[in-house]
Scaffold this active site. Structure first.
Site, mmCIF file in Angstrom:
data_model
loop_
_atom_site.group_PDB
_atom_site.id
_atom_site.type_symbol
_atom_site.label_atom_id
_atom_site.label_comp_id
_atom_site.label_asym_id
_atom_site.label_seq_id
_atom_site.Cartn_x
_atom_site.Cartn_y
_atom_site.Cartn_z
ATOM 1 N N LYS A 58 -22.322 -4.525 -21.650
ATOM 2 C CA LYS A 58 -21.519 -4.681 -22.857
ATOM 3 C C LYS A 58 -22.274 -4.049 -24.012
ATOM 4 O O LYS A 58 -23.424 -4.403 -24.280
ATOM 5 C CB LYS A 58 -21.254 -6.172 -23.115
ATOM 6 C CG LYS A 58 -20.305 -6.429 -24.249
ATOM 7 C CD LYS A 58 -19.576 -7.736 -24.078
ATOM 8 C CE LYS A 58 -20.352 -8.874 -24.725
ATOM 9 N NZ LYS A 58 -19.541 -10.103 -24.788
ATOM 10 N N LEU A 82 -22.295 -6.951 -11.976
ATOM 11 C CA LEU A 82 -20.880 -6.592 -12.004
ATOM 12 C C LEU A 82 -20.123 -7.549 -11.083
ATOM 13 O O LEU A 82 -20.512 -7.728 -9.934
ATOM 14 C CB LEU A 82 -20.705 -5.145 -11.539
ATOM 15 C CG LEU A 82 -19.319 -4.529 -11.704
ATOM 16 C CD1 LEU A 82 -18.937 -4.404 -13.173
ATOM 17 C CD2 LEU A 82 -19.271 -3.146 -11.049
ATOM 18 N N ASP A 98 -14.402 -20.675 -24.748
ATOM 19 C CA ASP A 98 -13.292 -19.751 -24.596
ATOM 20 C C ASP A 98 -12.664 -19.770 -23.211
ATOM 21 O O ASP A 98 -12.858 -18.856 -22.417
ATOM 22 C CB ASP A 98 -13.740 -18.333 -24.929
ATOM 23 C CG ASP A 98 -12.534 -17.415 -25.141
ATOM 24 O OD1 ASP A 98 -11.416 -17.950 -25.281
ATOM 25 O OD2 ASP A 98 -12.712 -16.195 -25.148
ATOM 26 N N ASP A 148 -18.204 -13.962 -19.962
ATOM 27 C CA ASP A 148 -18.259 -14.057 -21.410
ATOM 28 C C ASP A 148 -18.702 -15.420 -21.926
ATOM 29 O O ASP A 148 -17.949 -16.391 -21.929
ATOM 30 C CB ASP A 148 -16.915 -13.699 -22.050
ATOM 31 C CG ASP A 148 -17.119 -13.251 -23.484
ATOM 32 O OD1 ASP A 148 -17.877 -13.932 -24.203
ATOM 33 O OD2 ASP A 148 -16.555 -12.223 -23.876
#
Lengths: 300, 492
Positions: B180, B269, B310, B328
């Protein structure tokens, strides 16, 4: 207060946005009178544009005959939002439209101008909207305002670019019937023009009334009025001292770096709001793509 | 003076997004207000922020390519090429508006369609970085260009991320990773705009100096600031990854620390199906996925004392058999023992011990309810019980969108007599996302489970034996963790 507060203000954003969207062509026949590599496209897309717009109106109103034309002929009192949106649409079409579109809207405005004539009750002078001198005043006020607003609250132009902008914009005045040779084509000529014309300017009752309305429009919600207040403070801060004195506005506080940031933040929120209106993002992207591609060509 | 709260109400009802967004900016200090109004204003403010800001792509790895090839090409052509482009796109409050809107969406999910459109427009207005600009950030962060820092570097981003974008790469020692990359200058821009507290307060439509309001603002600013430094996110993700290592169904990609910096997060990943694909899976599969998410949220809360703020559909990858990868960790809230205790007490007294007076005392202790509230306890319990509806009794229950909406409505019920005496203390602001996000998510899956039974496994004051096959597998995992206590201490 007649209108529902939010409805009135929402009309301002929505109708200005619609005007902008309709003026940015989807499939232009050509690059118009300015083009994606022009300084004019950059200046018109600057964050400070709303300040420039309001300052233009404040300046333009100081010519008694220009003001009388608006005062006696325009429906602007009845539908100020519509009038402002129409002006935005015109400016955006001339700037971003192809030559045919720009010429077409200019011809329409010229046709309207032929009907706008009368006698100014303050000076007793006859006026005609097609008078090149009046058209020139309106033009110069706009060009000067874009420079002043971007200098203080936007991305300031280097001297050469500012000259290029003034030069590029001469075509806008020509489209409305101003002879090329009397149009200022550099910042220095702009200054000389102001010095020459100053004696004709004054704040008539019509100007005071109209601008009083514009600075604090009735029917705006309290919150909108406060946003408007930032734009208006910024516009007044960019006015020449003599124009401020004509209106009787108190001298504004100097624009500190902090205050500049605040105004820019207000403009940023306004821009985000504008961006959310239907089609605005796509219109912006159309322009950005063309400007990018022009920059690539220019850069080799 | 006009009654401002009422006027705001009009804006909300009318769904006049743009104007509400403008309204954010210029709240005017008005005079005295009743306690009732203060509560109302506080909540209204959050609604307004949600309107003006954006549910920014940030945590939702929205694929740039999702909208088709033409769009992909368009985005590439518009790609941000310089830090100046970034500033022009996200400066002057726009980045802050997006983040505030995102934050507010954790608190109030009751956005009108028009508000959603505004948010997604702002989000759409941010193009990806050009490959060159992304490479420049990598070079600045790692001291060498991506082609040297990695064995393979994919210059095309695969997803939008929190104030950045995600690239695929293979490390020099052969690990497939997601990197990121943060937009250059964005942290400074947002920090500068966040520094204008007076303006933020006006944007929040908050003008009266009130501890609640300042606390809320402080919490929002702190969370946003934290997100600007990817190192905090990497740290949090690594804590979760370590904590859940070896878990039968919960998977958190590991952070590669030497490739993670202030503006880079590199993690393994992960692969899996997106939330949208889950709709075509069998209900049994969906139930299992929901059970994993439910366990993850409450295990993290009660055992790690941490909450990943989130629970957004975009942050999950699904592997079948209930396996879920959690992505995330930019919005993690850690709770102290003191902060968590009253929450635990509330659940315990209402759901297990059935002691309404003790429940009420815990609410007061937590700061949700004023001590002098002149309302009978049964009224308070009746109001609050909805939030605990899925765990008050045993037996299979199906989560529905209606339940999630009912919870949302109840939470924002200004007309309730309770509203005048209720508040959300700063520490718990983010927890509302459980109600407003998790339940909506599980509702979308129409997930069925005996939630009470699962909760009893997790509740620290019960710690019941496993009641589902997943629970049994989890128990085996827990038993195998020699360093369980150690891991927990490390997390704090």
């Amino acid at each position: 207060m007649t209108a529902e507060p939010y409805a009135s203000a929402s009309g301002l954003v929505e109708r200005s946005a619609a005007a902008y969207v309709s003026a940015v062509p989807d499939q232009p026949q050509d690059d118009g009178f300015f083009g994606p590599a022009s300084v004019t496209w950059r200046v018109t897309s600057d964050l400070s544009a709303p300040v420039a717009g309001l300052r233009s109106l404040l300046m333009q109103a100081l010519h008694p005959l220009a003001m009388a034309g608006v005062d006696q002929h325009s429906d602007w009192r009845l539908d100020p939002v519509g009038r402002l949106a129409a002006t935005s649409a015109y400016e955006a079409t001339v700037t971003f439209g192809d030559r045919a579109s720009a010429t077409r809207v200019a011809e329409r405005v010229r046709a309207i101008h032929t009907r706008v004539r009368g006698v100014d009750t303050v000076t007793g002078q006859a006026y005609a909207a097609s008078d090149p001198a009046l058209l020139l005043w309106v033009h110069v006020a706009l060009v000067d305002s874009a420079l002043a607003a971007s200098k203080l609250f936007g991305t300031p132009l280097a001297d050469a670019k500012a000259d290029a902008y003034v030069r590029e914009m001469t075509i806008a005045a020509e489209l409305l019937g101003v002879p090329h040779e009397i149009i200022p084509a550099s910042v220095a000529e702009l200054r000389r023009y102001f010095a020459d014309v100053r004696g004709e300017l004054r704040c008539t009752p019509a100007a005071a009334e109209s601008m009083g309305y514009l600075l604090d429009p009735a029917g705006l919600g309290e919150d909108i009025a406060e946003l408007w207040q930032d734009i208006r403070d910024a516009a007044i801060a960019t006015l020449p001292g003599w124009a401020r004195e004509m209106y009787g506005y108190p001298a504004p506080d100097p624009v500190t770096a902090e205050r500049r940031t605040e105004i820019r933040q207000a403009l940023g929120v306004l821009d985000a709001v504008f961006l959310a209106e239907p089609g605005v993002l796509e219109a912006r992207q159309r322009l950005a793509l063309r400007m990018r591609s022009a920059a690539r060509v220019a850069g080799g | 003076m006009k009654p401002q709260a009422r006027k705001l109400g009009i804006g909300v009802v009318a769904g006049c997004v743009s104007i509400a967004a403008v309204a954010l900016l210029r709240g005017k200090a008005s005079g005295r207000r009743t306690a009732r109004l203060r509560v109302e204003r506080g909540l209204t403010a959050l609604r307004l922020v949600a309107r003006g800001g954006a549910r920014y792509a940030s945590n939702a790895p929205r694929l740039f390519a999702a909208a088709g090839e033409h769009r992909q090409q368009l985005r590439n052509d518009l790609a941000l090429q310089t830090a100046e482009d970034v500033a022009a796109t996200l400066g002057t409050m726009k980045g802050v508006l997006m983040k505030l809107g995102q934050m507010a969406s954790y608190i109030d999910d009751g956005l009108t369609p028009a508000a959603r459109r505004t948010l997604s427009r702002l989000q759409d207005s941010v193009p990806p970085m050009s490959p060159e600009l992304a490479a420049q950030v990598v070079t600045e962060e790692l001291g060498r260009p991506p082609e040297q820092a990695f064995a393979t570097w994919d210059p095309e981003p695969i997803a939008a991320a929190s104030i950045g974008q995600v690239h695929r790469a293979i490390t020099l020692d052969g690990r497939a990773v997601a990197v990121k990359v943060q937009y250059p200058g964005i942290a400074e821009t947002i920090e500068a705009d966040l520094g204008n507290v007076a303006l933020l307060r006006r944007m929040l439509k908050i003008s009266a100096p009130s501890q609640d309001v300042d606390g809320l603002l402080a919490e929002l600013r702190e969370r946003i600031t934290e997100e600007l430094d990817y190192r905090a996110e990497a740290r949090n993700q690594q804590l979760f990854a370590r904590y859940y290592e070896g878990h039968p169904t919960i998977h958190v990609p590991k952070i590669i620390e030497e490739l993670s910096t202030r503006r880079l997060v590199t993690s393994d990943l992960a692969d899996g199906a997106r939330f949208a694909e889950l709709a075509s899976w069998s209900q049994a599969e969906r139930d299992l996925a929901a059970e994993t998410i439910y366990r993850f949220v409450f295990r993290s809360l009660y055992e790690m004392h941490a909450f990943n703020g989130d629970p957004h559909p975009g942050n999950y990858l699904f592997g079948g058999g209930g396996r879920v990868t959690f992505l995330d960790f930019g919005l993690v809230k850690h709770f102290t023992d003191d902060e968590l205790r009253p929450l635990v007490e509330m659940v315990k007294h209402l759901c297990v011990e059935n002691d309404p007076e003790a429940f009420r005392r815990a609410m007061v202790e937590a700061g949700f309810l004023r001590a002098d509230t002149p309302l009978p306890t049964d009224m308070i319990v009746e109001h609050m019980a909805l939030f605990y509806d899925t765990v008050r009794e045993r037996g299979p229950r199906t989560m529905t969108g209606e339940y999630a909406s009912a919870v949302t409505r109840r939470f924002f019920d200004f007309r309730s007599p309770l509203a005048a005496y209720a508040a959300i203390p700063r520490s718990y602001v983010i927890l509302q996302r459980i109600n407003l996000g998790l339940f909506a998510l599980l509702g979308e899956l129409s997930a069925t489970a005996d939630w009470r039974c699962i909760a009893e496994e997790i509740w620290p004051f019960v710690q019941a034996p496993p009641c589902t096959p997943m629970g049994a597998a989890e128990a085996t995992w827990r038993a195998a963790r020699r360093d369980f206590g150690e891991a927990r201490r490390a997390v704090r």
